[in-house]
Design a protein around this motif. Structure first.
Motif, short mmCIF file in Angstrom:
data_model
loop_
_atom_site.label_atom_id
_atom_site.label_comp_id
_atom_site.label_asym_id
_atom_site.label_seq_id
_atom_site.Cartn_x
_atom_site.Cartn_y
_atom_site.Cartn_z
N ALA A 7 -1.72 9.39 5.47
CA ALA A 7 -2.44 8.13 5.35
C ALA A 7 -3.14 8.07 4.00
O ALA A 7 -3.10 7.07 3.29
CB ALA A 7 -3.44 7.98 6.48
N ARG A 8 -3.80 9.19 3.63
CA ARG A 8 -4.48 9.25 2.34
C ARG A 8 -3.49 9.03 1.20
O ARG A 8 -3.73 8.26 0.28
CB ARG A 8 -5.15 10.61 2.15
N VAL B 175 -6.58 -7.89 16.58
CA VAL B 175 -7.99 -7.90 16.18
C VAL B 175 -8.21 -7.18 14.87
O VAL B 175 -9.13 -7.50 14.11
CB VAL B 175 -8.89 -7.27 17.26
N ILE B 176 -7.36 -6.18 14.57
CA ILE B 176 -7.49 -5.47 13.30
C ILE B 176 -7.30 -6.45 12.15
O ILE B 176 -8.08 -6.49 11.19
CB ILE B 176 -6.43 -4.36 13.21
N ARG B 177 -6.25 -7.26 12.26
CA ARG B 177 -5.98 -8.24 11.21
C ARG B 177 -7.12 -9.24 11.13
O ARG B 177 -7.61 -9.56 10.04
CB ARG B 177 -4.68 -8.98 11.50
N GLU B 178 -7.55 -9.74 12.29
CA GLU B 178 -8.60 -10.75 12.30
C GLU B 178 -9.88 -10.21 11.67
O GLU B 178 -10.58 -10.92 10.94
CB GLU B 178 -8.85 -11.23 13.73
N GLY B 179 -10.19 -8.93 11.97
CA GLY B 179 -11.36 -8.32 11.38
C GLY B 179 -11.28 -8.32 9.87
O GLY B 179 -12.24 -8.66 9.18
N THR B 186 -7.41 -10.64 1.66
CA THR B 186 -6.19 -11.44 1.62
C THR B 186 -5.16 -10.79 2.54
O THR B 186 -5.38 -9.71 3.07
CB THR B 186 -5.61 -11.47 0.20
N LYS B 187 -4.04 -11.48 2.67
CA LYS B 187 -2.99 -10.97 3.55
C LYS B 187 -2.51 -9.60 3.09
O LYS B 187 -2.35 -8.69 3.88
CB LYS B 187 -1.82 -11.96 3.55
N TRP B 188 -2.28 -9.48 1.77
CA TRP B 188 -1.77 -8.21 1.27
C TRP B 188 -2.81 -7.11 1.40
O TRP B 188 -2.48 -5.97 1.71
CB TRP B 188 -1.31 -8.36 -0.17
N GLN B 189 -4.09 -7.45 1.15
CA GLN B 189 -5.13 -6.43 1.32
C GLN B 189 -5.17 -5.95 2.76
O GLN B 189 -5.27 -4.75 3.03
CB GLN B 189 -6.50 -7.00 0.92
N ALA B 192 -2.01 -3.75 3.21
CA ALA B 192 -2.00 -2.48 2.50
C ALA B 192 -3.12 -1.55 2.96
O ALA B 192 -2.94 -0.34 2.99
CB ALA B 192 -2.11 -2.73 1.00
N ASP B 193 -4.28 -2.13 3.30
CA ASP B 193 -5.41 -1.26 3.65
C ASP B 193 -5.47 -0.93 5.13
O ASP B 193 -6.08 0.06 5.52
CB ASP B 193 -6.73 -1.94 3.24
N HIS B 194 -4.88 -1.77 5.96
CA HIS B 194 -5.02 -1.52 7.40
C HIS B 194 -3.68 -1.35 8.10
O HIS B 194 -3.43 -0.32 8.69
CB HIS B 194 -5.82 -2.65 8.05
N ILE B 195 -2.83 -2.37 8.00
CA ILE B 195 -1.59 -2.33 8.79
C ILE B 195 -0.74 -1.12 8.40
O ILE B 195 -0.33 -0.35 9.26
CB ILE B 195 -0.78 -3.64 8.57
N LEU B 196 -0.50 -0.94 7.11
CA LEU B 196 0.39 0.15 6.70
C LEU B 196 -0.16 1.54 7.02
O LEU B 196 0.52 2.34 7.64
CB LEU B 196 0.73 0.03 5.22
#
Lengths: 342, 307
Positions: A7-8, B175-179, B186-189, B192-196
């Motif tokens: 993940a990192r 809810v992760i996305r909504e948060g 933005t969608k990409w943020q 990239a930061d959560h979904i992936l």
């Protein structure tokens, strides 16, 4: 914690993306904001920021779309390549001869191009394979979904997946050097290359594909249907065979079609164990070449690009593709015919 | 039923219950067919090939003399081809899956892409070989090289990577996305930061299974015309005279493990069959450990994550 590490690592890669796309990494942005929230907040600066952000988002979306459409490009590429090369081939060979000639000798001086010969090899080896894989795969699926205790299922499913993960060349080796001698012990006249041993081993290879898809279909049959059946006094076996299997038949049909596609397209087992001798036969005890084995045989030699021999493999490939397409269309209609919604 | 005695009904029930037992036995036997085949295959290869597994076997080139032959060029070739495959298939597959799950509007374009991904998974692997032969080898002029082979296998495992990634992404609750959106991402943020990051175990499972399949795949690579007797290694970057460029190895002729095994299997001498058994053993251990790793990751994933 290897997963955390991954993940990192992904986080780092994604940060690189940001740098690549021309903005600061996120942490830096966040810091300036919290330290001095009103620093550059003239309206035009904020609008400019918003615009770059918007442009970047659109760029990324476009990039992602391109990646997703690779699959379409591949399909189009396959169809185009097969069609153009086959078109060249059919300039030399009449379609009628291709379909009706009873000999396949494209590399001889007296060349014959009767696809029937290769088709018979493909269909016979697939038939043997399916005669093994469909009954065994279905029984295993019913057993795992309706009978097996939890522990058995948890062990058997990954094991079956492993069985499906063994490289096909290894199965080919097994068929040629172990199964054929074993069969020769029972049938002394069996030649060293034959469709039977290739088909049997291919069947074992296909079992996991049939069983795992069928089992998923059976497991998705609602519990209430089983409970209803038990409430009427049916036994486990009666429930499995008369309630669950018919209810899941649409999914089971999909599993069979998957198995057929695998069998028809399987290459290395037949290339190694069935011989590469074109032979119009319906007897599985004889050696014969399949469509796939012929392609391998040609690829092993070096035919010049653009020669008629080179084009035959594309015509053979097109036939194979149409064959799989045909089975898939049949499967689609079977699925639709037996679909049941709960 | 009314005129049946209790004893008769009991007999009927016993009879039906006997079928339960019979079928359970048949089921176990059917499973055993698979298990025993695998055991026989593995044991046979160990008996025939294990004595060939030595250090020399891994560092020798193939040879006309069976006892001197090794798999050096094969495993180096396999590794390099896998490298090309991974570098192409993972980004493209993951990006494609992200598009389909997070971005794609519901329209005919998306439908076409989805249908294509499903269909490609069912195309016989040798057809990919024909595509590669026509496209990579001759149209693009890559020749019968590591690059052609790597790209071919990448196309082959693309559906596997896409399907696995989509499943991983789909299991992340909304809810992760909504948060993330609520905080102004933005969608990409968000992606990239959560979904992936959250879907990495699932993606990894798919990638490993895909690569395990690619490493054992023989037919498409034979089709592009990979040579079976190679006694040189691809040029390492910046070595040799004149010095090889950093990417020269991509265009080098090569062989891979399954082709080496095919070559040895199709020879008549028993000594080469022992080499084939040894190569097969290495290949099976490699693919099985990759598959086992994927199964383990999925198992951990199922146990650990509770949204």
């Amino acid at each position: 914690m290897p997963l955390l590490f991954f993940a990192r690592a992904a986080g780092a890669v994604i940060n690189l993306y940001y740098i690549f796309l021309g903005s600061e990494p996120r942490s830096a942005v966040a810091n300036t904001r919290t330290l001095n929230p009103l620093a550059d907040h003239t309206i035009s600066a904020r609008l400019a920021k918003k615009r770059t952000r918007h442009v970047r988002e659109r760029l990324i979306e476009g990039l992602l779309f391109l990646c997703a459409s690779v699959s379409v490009v591949v399909t189009v590429g396959i169809v185009l390549i097969l069609l153009t090369e086959s078109y060249q081939f059919f300039q030399h060979v009449a379609l009628f001869d291709f379909l009706t000639d009873r000999q396949w000798t494209p590399l001889f001086d007296d060349a014959h191009y009767g696809i029937m010969v290769l088709l018979s090899g493909t269909l016979m080896s697939s038939l043997v394979a399916l005669a093994v894989a469909i009954p065994l795969g279905t029984i295993i699926a019913i057993y795992l979904s309706e009978f097996a205790p939890f522990a058995v299922r948890e062990i058997a499913k990954p094991f079956l997946e492993l069985l499906g993960g063994v490289p096909t060349i290894v199965y080919g080796y097994f068929a040629l050097l172990y199964v054929t001698p074993a069969l020769q012990y029972f049938f002394p006249g069996l030649p060293g290359f034959n469709l039977l041993s290739a088909g049997l081993v291919m069947g074992i290879m296909i079992i996991p594909y049939v069983s795992s898809v069928s089992e998923d279909a059976m497991r998705s049959v609602p519990m209430a249907m089983r409970e209803g059946s038990y409430a009427m006094g049916a036994t486990r076996f009666q429930t499995a065979v008369r309630v669950v299997t018919p209810a899941a038949f649409s999914g089971i049909a999909a599993a069979y079609i998957l198995g057929i596609s695998r069998a028809v397209g399987e290459t290395m087992i037949v290339a190694v164990a069935a011989g590469m001798q074109p032979n119009l036969t319906w007897n599985p005890a004889e050696p014969a070449a399949t469509i796939t084995a012929y392609i391998v045989q040609v690829a092993l030699g070096d035919l010049p690009h653009g020669s008629i021999g080179y084009q035959t493999i594309f015509a053979a490939g097109l036939t194979l593709m149409l064959l799989t397409l045909f089975f898939n269309v049949v499967g689609h209609f079977l699925k639709r015919r037996y679909r049941q919604a709960y | 039923m009314a005129d049946m005695t209790v004893a008769e009904i009991r007999a009927l029930i016993t009879k039906h219950k006997r079928w339960d037992l019979i079928f359970a036995t048949v089921g176990v036997l059917a499973l055993m067919v698979g298990v025993l085949t695998f055991v026989a295959l593995f044991a046979g290869m160990v008996m025939d090939g294990a004595h060939r597994l030595s250090w020399d076997f891994f560092v020798n080139f193939p040879s006309r003399r069976a006892e001197n032959a090794g798999i050096l060029s094969a495993w180096v070739g396999s590794t390099l081809v896998m490298l090309v495959t991974a570098v192409t298939a993972i980004p493209v597959g993951v990006a494609g899956a992200v598009y389909l799950e997070e971005y794609a509007p519901k329209n005919w374009m998306t439908d076409i892409i989805e249908i294509n991904v499903t269909n490609l998974a069912g195309v016989p692997s040798i057809i990919y070989g024909l595509l590669a032969l026509g496209l990579f080898v001759y149209k693009f002029g890559f020749g019968q090289s590591i690059l052609s082979a790597g790209l071919t296998l990448a196309l082959l495992i693309l559906p596997v990577v896409i399907v696995a990634t989509r499943e991983a992404i789909r299991s992340i609750p909304g809810v992760i996305r909504e948060g993330a959106y609520a905080l102004g991402a933005t969608k990409w943020q968000t992606t990239a930061d959560h979904i992936l990051p959250y879907s990495i175990p699932g993606i990894l499972t798919g990638v490993i299974i895909g690569l395990a399949r690619a490493i054992g795949e023989t037919a498409p690579i034979i089709t592009i015309g990979a040579l079976t007797f190679i006694a040189v290694l691809p040029p390492a970057p910046f070595t040799g005279d004149p010095a090889a460029g950093p990417f020269d190895w991509l265009f080098a002729p090569f062989t891979v493990m399954p082709i080496q095994m095919f070559n040895w299997t199709s020879r008549p001498e028993a000594a080469f069959h022992q080499n084939a058994a040894a190569a097969g053993l290495v290949l099976v251990v490699m693919t099985l450990s990759m598959n086992a790793l994927a199964i383990y990751i999925r198992y951990r994933l199922r146990k650990n994550i509770k949204w």
